[in-house]
Structure formats: structure tokens, C-alpha cells
Motif scaffolding. Sequence first.
Motif, PDB file in Angstrom:
ATOM      1  N   ARG A 123      25.504  -1.612  -1.329  1.00 46.93           N
ATOM      2  CA  ARG A 123      26.712  -1.950  -0.676  1.00 46.93           C
ATOM      3  C   ARG A 123      26.636  -2.238   1.800  1.00 46.93           C
ATOM      4  NH1 ARG A 123      30.517  -2.765  -2.416  1.00 46.93           N
ATOM      5  NH2 ARG A 123      32.566  -3.076  -2.013  1.00 46.93           N
ATOM      6  N   LYS A 124      26.142  -1.484   1.872  1.00 48.65           N
ATOM      7  CA  LYS A 124      26.629  -1.017   3.490  1.00 48.65           C
ATOM      8  C   LYS A 124      25.283  -2.530   3.886  1.00 48.65           C
ATOM      9  CE  LYS A 124      28.340   2.843   3.696  1.00 48.65           C
ATOM     10  NZ  LYS A 124      28.202   4.540   3.818  1.00 48.65           N
ATOM     11  N   MET A 125      24.739  -2.626   3.690  1.00 49.31           N
ATOM     12  CA  MET A 125      23.269  -3.732   3.851  1.00 49.31           C
ATOM     13  C   MET A 125      24.009  -5.103   3.886  1.00 49.31           C
ATOM     14  SD  MET A 125      19.513  -2.132   3.892  1.00 49.31           S
ATOM     15  CE  MET A 125      19.671  -2.291   1.767  1.00 49.31           C
ATOM     16  N   MET A 126      24.587  -5.192   2.538  1.00 47.50           N
ATOM     17  CA  MET A 126      25.053  -6.625   1.932  1.00 47.50           C
ATOM     18  C   MET A 126      26.334  -6.358   3.518  1.00 47.50           C
ATOM     19  SD  MET A 126      23.260  -7.742  -0.695  1.00 47.50           S
ATOM     20  CE  MET A 126      24.386  -9.162  -0.950  1.00 47.50           C
ATOM     21  N   PHE A 127      26.916  -5.893   3.572  1.00 49.87           N
ATOM     22  CA  PHE A 127      28.499  -6.286   4.123  1.00 49.87           C
ATOM     23  C   PHE A 127      27.455  -6.562   5.544  1.00 49.87           C
ATOM     24  CE2 PHE A 127      31.011  -4.889   1.263  1.00 49.87           C
ATOM     25  CZ  PHE A 127      32.157  -6.316   1.627  1.00 49.87           C
ATOM     26  N   GLU A 128      26.804  -5.792   6.002  1.00 50.32           N
ATOM     27  CA  GLU A 128      26.454  -6.592   7.586  1.00 50.32           C
ATOM     28  C   GLU A 128      24.889  -7.336   7.043  1.00 50.32           C
ATOM     29  OE1 GLU A 128      25.502  -6.037  11.407  1.00 50.32           O
ATOM     30  OE2 GLU A 128      27.351  -5.078  10.454  1.00 50.32           O
ATOM     31  N   LEU A 129      24.177  -7.994   6.788  1.00 53.15           N
ATOM     32  CA  LEU A 129      24.013  -8.987   6.495  1.00 53.15           C
ATOM     33  C   LEU A 129      24.433  -9.978   5.887  1.00 53.15           C
ATOM     34  CD1 LEU A 129      20.923 -10.003   5.598  1.00 53.15           C
ATOM     35  CD2 LEU A 129      20.917 -10.077   3.444  1.00 53.15           C
ATOM     36  N   LEU A 130      25.296 -10.062   5.503  1.00 51.75           N
ATOM     37  CA  LEU A 130      26.424 -10.995   5.284  1.00 51.75           C
ATOM     38  C   LEU A 130      27.148 -11.481   6.109  1.00 51.75           C
ATOM     39  CD1 LEU A 130      26.780 -11.686   1.089  1.00 51.75           C
ATOM     40  CD2 LEU A 130      25.115 -12.838   3.244  1.00 51.75           C
TER      41      LEU A 130
END
Length: 192
Positions: A123-130
Motif C-alpha cells: 500500500r505504501k509503495m503504491m501511494f509513493e509510486l502513483l
Amino acid sequence: MKVSLLIRRLSIPEFTTNAPVLVDVYITAMGYSPTIRDTRIAVWRRNSQNPGFTSVCALLDDQVVGVAYGFYGSPDHWWQHQLRRGLRHKGGPTTAELEIVQNYFEVAEVHVMPGFQGHGIGRKMMFELLREQQRAHAILSTPEVDQESNNAFGLYRSLGFYDLLRSFRFDGDLRDFAVLTVELPLKETKTH
């Protein structure tokens, strides 16, 4: 000793240099044979040259435990040709679907090491990625599982991803995939 999680964006040179370690996370998380390692490293390095390339990794006390990357969708990419084929096959694309496939960020890979899954790292990676993406939508694919009963589906649904295609087979792969999309920017939602 306190464990410290860091989600870090990687520059293209950092990504290409560290591709072997990042691919190892992918192989382990997906349960793939290590025999694909060299081929995947080459593919990931090539992908880093796509317009809009963005990558992040999750570090837990300096150990890489997750990786995610993507880039702008393009009519020249094999993946978009596959999407359009799938949409035609189901009777589309509709006007809304056509707008999505003309302006999206392709989430190519999202992987968290076994043992670290289900703890919010993806979840944290997705928020940072997007974060700050300059496209209207993000699109990704994930293997179909019975009743969406895995961490990946749980993550994507919690982020607001919805169905674009279901039970879709990419050329050369016998597995069924779900192709999911979400409007950007991501909205903060409560997790289950």
C-alpha cells in the motif's frame, strides 16, 4: 533494535544498477524459477527507458523487501495492444474505456517478499509510486484467484481499483488475469 521501514524512490541509474536484487524480490514473491533471472533483469532495465518510468522500493533496515515500478502507457507497447484486444473481444472499448487506455500509467510490477506481505508495505509503495503521476488513470494486471482471496486483490480493491477486464489471457500466457484500473490521484481510504 528498532525496525525501520523506508519507501524510497529510485532514480533510473539506481534502478538499473540494483535490478538484480529487485528481480530477486520479484522471483521470490511470485515463486518463479531462478532460471528467468537474467532475462527479467534485461527486461526491467529496458523498461526503465520508457517515458514516465517511476520506481520505488521498500527497505526494512536496509534490506529490500518490496519493489514496484511503472511507466506511461503507450500505443506502441505490447501490453496496450493486449488491452485493446481484450476490450474489443468483450464488445468495446466503450468511450470511457477508450479514454482510460489513452491516458494511463501502467503499474508493471508490485511485489513484496513473503513474510512481509499483508503489513501495508505494498500500500505504501503504491501511494509513493502513483504520487504526482501525470496520467488520469493507473492500470495493472494480476493473476485471477478464486474469490479474489489474496493480498494483492485486497490491496488493489482497498486503493479503489475496479475491473477493466476479467479472466483475460495475455498472448503466450495460459493463466487468467484481472486487469484493474483506478482514477488518479489515489484517494486515501480505510483499510479493512
